[in-house]
Motif scaffolding. Structure first.
Motif: not given
Length: 288
Positions: A1-14
């Motif tokens: 079951m695919p998840w629907r993206s809601e944010s469009g944010r990338g991953r933080s590398k901090a």
């Protein structure tokens, strides 16, 4: 079951350097309907009064699916093509609503959200099971659908499955699945729920905390001729030490025959170097 993206944010590398506690109050409630004028506002008012962070709802009876913001609350919902029956929703306050990364709108009985955290994702699956008048095949189909979502969840993610299961697991402890503070006599649907928890290594949170009887039952039959515990908050065993309380709040009132079931969690989160640190919440420090 695919998840629907809601944010469009990338991953933080901090780079994280400290581990801290992040308290969160998660609740579930069968509200019977949100079609009545002003009912949604009443629910949000109670949510704010009790300081609930994430609230799952059953039987909202809305049509369609989607999400929107209402003032400082994010509302994610799943319903039928025409309003009037079933329907689930998840309401998040501003803090947690901003962290929603993906959603699943899976039939009119299941809504799921994926919340992006610095240390591990939080997955909430809100469930509204059919009543005992439905055939067992439909119950099995529901569990299969929930399992399909769980199969997409990473092993280390925080997973919580909650809602109205129309099942009674009883007052007898069952391994690390059911505690000794359940309510009522276990029935067939309760056996099936226990099997589901065993297969997914989860436990039923509101059976493990000693409470007065009025804080254990979640539903009253018409005429108050019987009181039953049929709503549950279910958590992964590997995250057991993060749930510190689980009980009903009979004083919450939005004209429903179900009591609000709420749980308090202390999630571990990582803080980055550039962020200010509240030393009162510091539990460990590791710079390696």
């Amino acid at each position: 079951m695919p998840w629907r993206s809601e944010s469009g944010r990338g991953r933080s590398k901090a780079e994280p350097v400290v581990i801290m506690r992040n308290p969160c109050q998660i609740s579930t409630w069968n509200v019977r309907t949100l079609l009545s004028p002003g009912k949604l506002e009443e629910v949000i008012e109670e949510m704010n009064r009790i300081e609930i962070d994430i609230l799952g709802l059953c039987e909202v009876r809305w049509e369609g699916s989607g999400y929107y913001w209402k003032e400082n609350n994010r509302i994610i919902y799943t319903g039928r093509e025409k309003q009037g029956t079933n329907g689930t929703a998840i309401i998040l306050n501003k803090k947690w609503g901003k962290l929603v990364e993906n959603t699943i709108h899976y039939s009119d009985r299941i809504t799921a959200v994926k919340i992006k955290a610095d240390s591990t994702n939080l997955i909430i699956i809100q469930v509204y099971m059919p009543t005992s008048s439905y055939p067992d095949e439909e119950i099995e189909d529901m569990y299969n659908r929930i399992d399909e979502i769980i199969d997409t969840v990473n092993k280390n993610d925080n997973l919580i499955v909650m809602g109205d299961f129309k099942a009674v697991v009883g007052e007898e402890a069952v391994g690390n699945i059911v505690g000794k503070f359940g309510h009522g006599v276990k029935n067939y649907r309760g056996e099936r729920l226990i099997q589901f928890c065993k297969e997914n290594d989860m436990f039923i949170g509101n059976t493990f905390f000693k409470q007065p009887k009025r804080r254990l039952y979640t539903w009253k039959m018409p005429g108050d001729i019987g009181r039953y515990q049929i709503d549950f908050i279910i958590v992964k065993n590997s995250k057991r030490n993060q749930i510190i309380s689980c009980k009903t709040l009979p004083g919450a009132d939005v004209n429903t025959d179900h009591n609000l079931l709420t749980s308090t969690h202390n999630f571990l989160v990582k803080k980055n170097k550039e962020e200010k640190i509240d030393l009162s919440k510091l539990i460990s420090l590791n710079l390696r």
